[in-house]
Write an enzyme that holds these catalytic residues in place. Structure first.
Site, PDB file in Angstrom:
ATOM      1  N   GLU A 169       0.837  -1.214   0.000  1.00  0.00           N
ATOM      2  CA  GLU A 169       0.000   0.000   0.000  1.00  0.00           C
ATOM      3  C   GLU A 169       0.872   1.265   0.000  1.00  0.00           C
ATOM      4  O   GLU A 169       0.636   2.210  -0.745  1.00  0.00           O
ATOM      5  CB  GLU A 169      -0.929  -0.034   1.219  1.00  0.00           C
ATOM      6  CG  GLU A 169      -1.809   1.180   1.393  1.00  0.00           C
ATOM      7  CD  GLU A 169      -1.660   1.801   2.775  1.00  0.00           C
ATOM      8  OE1 GLU A 169      -1.157   2.932   2.868  1.00  0.00           O
ATOM      9  OE2 GLU A 169      -2.056   1.144   3.765  1.00  0.00           O
ATOM     10  N   GLU A 179       7.834   3.750  11.739  1.00  0.00           N
ATOM     11  CA  GLU A 179       6.426   3.783  12.185  1.00  0.00           C
ATOM     12  C   GLU A 179       6.174   2.674  13.207  1.00  0.00           C
ATOM     13  O   GLU A 179       5.488   2.882  14.210  1.00  0.00           O
ATOM     14  CB  GLU A 179       5.483   3.573  10.985  1.00  0.00           C
ATOM     15  CG  GLU A 179       5.306   4.787  10.117  1.00  0.00           C
ATOM     16  CD  GLU A 179       4.300   4.554   8.984  1.00  0.00           C
ATOM     17  OE1 GLU A 179       3.813   5.552   8.449  1.00  0.00           O
ATOM     18  OE2 GLU A 179       4.023   3.392   8.636  1.00  0.00           O
TER      19      GLU A 179
END
Lengths: 88, 424
Positions: free
Chosen positions: B53, B131
């Site tokens: 993604e 992240e």
């Protein structure tokens, strides 16, 4: 991450925090693009001797702020700089 | 066609198109939803759905950089983004209605023509690793991942959507291309369009861009295991100022006939400032800074859980009080006045949540992709209105008496007191 990289990492994290608070629309005070650019410039100055990749990603982040790109986009460049610094 | 109505058409290759014209709106929203997500991954490829993604936004043959992709949409005042979940990956954009052709073009371009340049893969890997590390440093968020590990140990549903540091470091370009080839297929795609664009226009724009393969079968996922048959606990010792608690039970799928009744029980227990948990745990007893309940539903599994952020010295008492509330609603029929309030809350939130064109496109698209049947807002409202105290009690008994599962992050040396509580 080498101990000598820690001051630069702190500068980058500060810039990330500012950018994320814009992305999340958090905080009481509005954060301006100039403040974010200033924080990234501080990081770039602290990283004058950092590996090429780190400097490249910081410059990308700075360009993104100047071009008015979305906060998420700026954050991605800063994360990449932090990751590259950790790898060095 | 009036607001709230929709049409579903089958497109060439097995894709489906959902259109919900809202012709009074200035915006048009387009969502491409693929039935792929972290539950389709094996452990070695943990996080690959999310990785793909991210990479789709890095550049295509026609728009060579992430900046060009972002500028194409931002340049007309629109927004573009994506999200990866356990069963669905969505790419969406919202633009002024007269730029809907651009929106269709950009979204199909990124999912069909991505370059997957080695430099972009290396860079994005760094981004995702950061992240993940940041997420692990946020105990109020990370405790939810720990809870899912407790619920579904050694199963893809129990793994973090972003993957692990190890798996993300080791995913190769060949893995990414093979994964895309195996999942980004027309039969796995629902295109949902909502806002100031009609069905014929949307269909014309989408049909000419269906460049993905039409292979009939994507790789399947592992079925969910049966829910845990005994209480389980995971404690992560960390010197945090607050203890973060996630306590819950195995629950039901989004296909289950009791799903709306469970949503009503959830609203009564822990949604909003007049919910039982908020009033009892936070307001009356001052045990938590934050307390709320939620449900997570998948095709063949699900859970009901309560999150609480508490002073470590009050963690056990807070757990005890939460468990008491779970048992109370399973044991005692909910008064009609309280149930009526929860129904209004649930309906109001649904209606408000569907005001925007992108929320409507996502809601309809997700139903088409996951359940194969779309319920209108009016149908859902009617189902919610039909839930009476007996029905709410039935589902509360069915779900909330299941074995308790618990995840805790906080400054605790031992889990024995927590274990005693959930085993009682």
């Amino acid at each position: 991450m080498a101990p000598s990289s820690e001051p630069l990492a702190r500068h980058i994290r500060r810039a990330v925090t500012l950018v994320n608070s814009v992305a999340d629309e958090a905080g009481d005070e509005e954060i301006t693009p100039s403040e974010i650019a200033e924080a990234i410039r501080d990081a770039a100055e602290a990283g004058a001797d950092a590996p090429e990749k780190v400097r490249r990603y910081l410059l990308e982040a700075l360009d993104a702020v100047s071009d008015g790109m979305p906060a998420d986009y700026v954050a991605m460049s800063l994360y990449a700089a932090l990751g590259a610094l950790r790898e060095a | 066609m009036s607001a709230g109505q929709f049409e579903v058409v089958a497109l060439e290759g097995g894709a489906r198109l959902v259109t919900a014209p809202m012709l009074d709106r200035a915006s048009a929203s387009l969502v491409l939803m693929f039935s792929v997500g972290s539950r389709y991954e094996d452990e070695r490829l943990g996080g690959i759905s999310h990785f793909v993604e991210h990479l789709f936004f890095k550049g295509t043959q026609r728009r060579a950089t992430a900046k060009e992709i972002a500028e194409a949409i931002e340049g007309v005042g629109g927004s573009i983004n994506a999200s990866t979940d356990k069963e669905v990956t969505s790419y969406w954009t919202r633009v002024p209605r007269d730029h809907v052709e651009l929106a269709v073009d950009v979204l199909f371009d990124i999912v069909t023509n991505s370059q997957l340049a080695p430099d972009d893969i290396d860079r994005e890997r760094l981004v995702i690793l950061e992240e993940l590390k940041m997420y692990q440093d946020l105990p109020q968020d990370y405790v939810h991942s720990l809870f899912e590990e407790v619920m579904w140990p050694a199963h893809p549903l129990g793994r973090d959507i972003g993957g692990s540091l190890k798996s993300v470091k080791e995913i190769k370009r060949e893995d990414l291309t093979a994964y895309i080839k195996g999942h980004y297929l027309l039969p796995n795609l629902v295109v949902s369009v909502s806002g100031g664009v009609g069905e014929a226009q949307a269909r014309g724009l989408v049909e000419s861009r269906l460049g993905l393969p039409a292979n009939p079968n994507g790789a399947p996922y592992q079925p969910a295991p049966p829910g845990p048959s005994k209480p389980n606990l995971r404690l992560l010792k960390k010197d945090t100022e607050q203890a973060h608690i996630c306590i819950g039970v195995p629950a039901i799928s989004y296909l289950d006939e009791d799903r709306y009744a469970l949503d009503i029980v959830n609203a009564i227990l822990g949604e909003g400032m007049s919910s039982r948990l908020f009033l009892e745990i936070r307001e009356r007893r001052g045990l938590a800074y934050d307390v709320h309940s939620f449900t997570s539903k998948h095709r063949d599994s699900g859970y009901f859980a309560v999150y609480a952020g508490v002073d470590p010295g009050k963690a056990l008492e807070a757990c005890e009080a939460i468990i008491a509330e779970l048992r109370r609603i399973a044991d005692e029929e909910v008064p009609l006045t309280e149930l009526a309030k929860a129904r209004e809350f649930t309906k109001g939130r649904l209606r408000l949540g569907l005001e925007s064109t992108n929320a409507m496109a996502s809601w309809l698209g997700q139903q088409a992709l996951l359940t194969g049947r779309i319920r209108t807002e009016a149908e859902v409202v009617a189902e919610v209105d039909a839930i009476d105290p007996a029905r709410a009690s039935k589902v509360a008994k069915r779900v909330l008496t299941q074995p308790l599962q618990l995840a805790v992050i906080g400054p605790f040396d031992s889990d024995s007191a927590f274990r005693t509580l959930i085993e009682a």
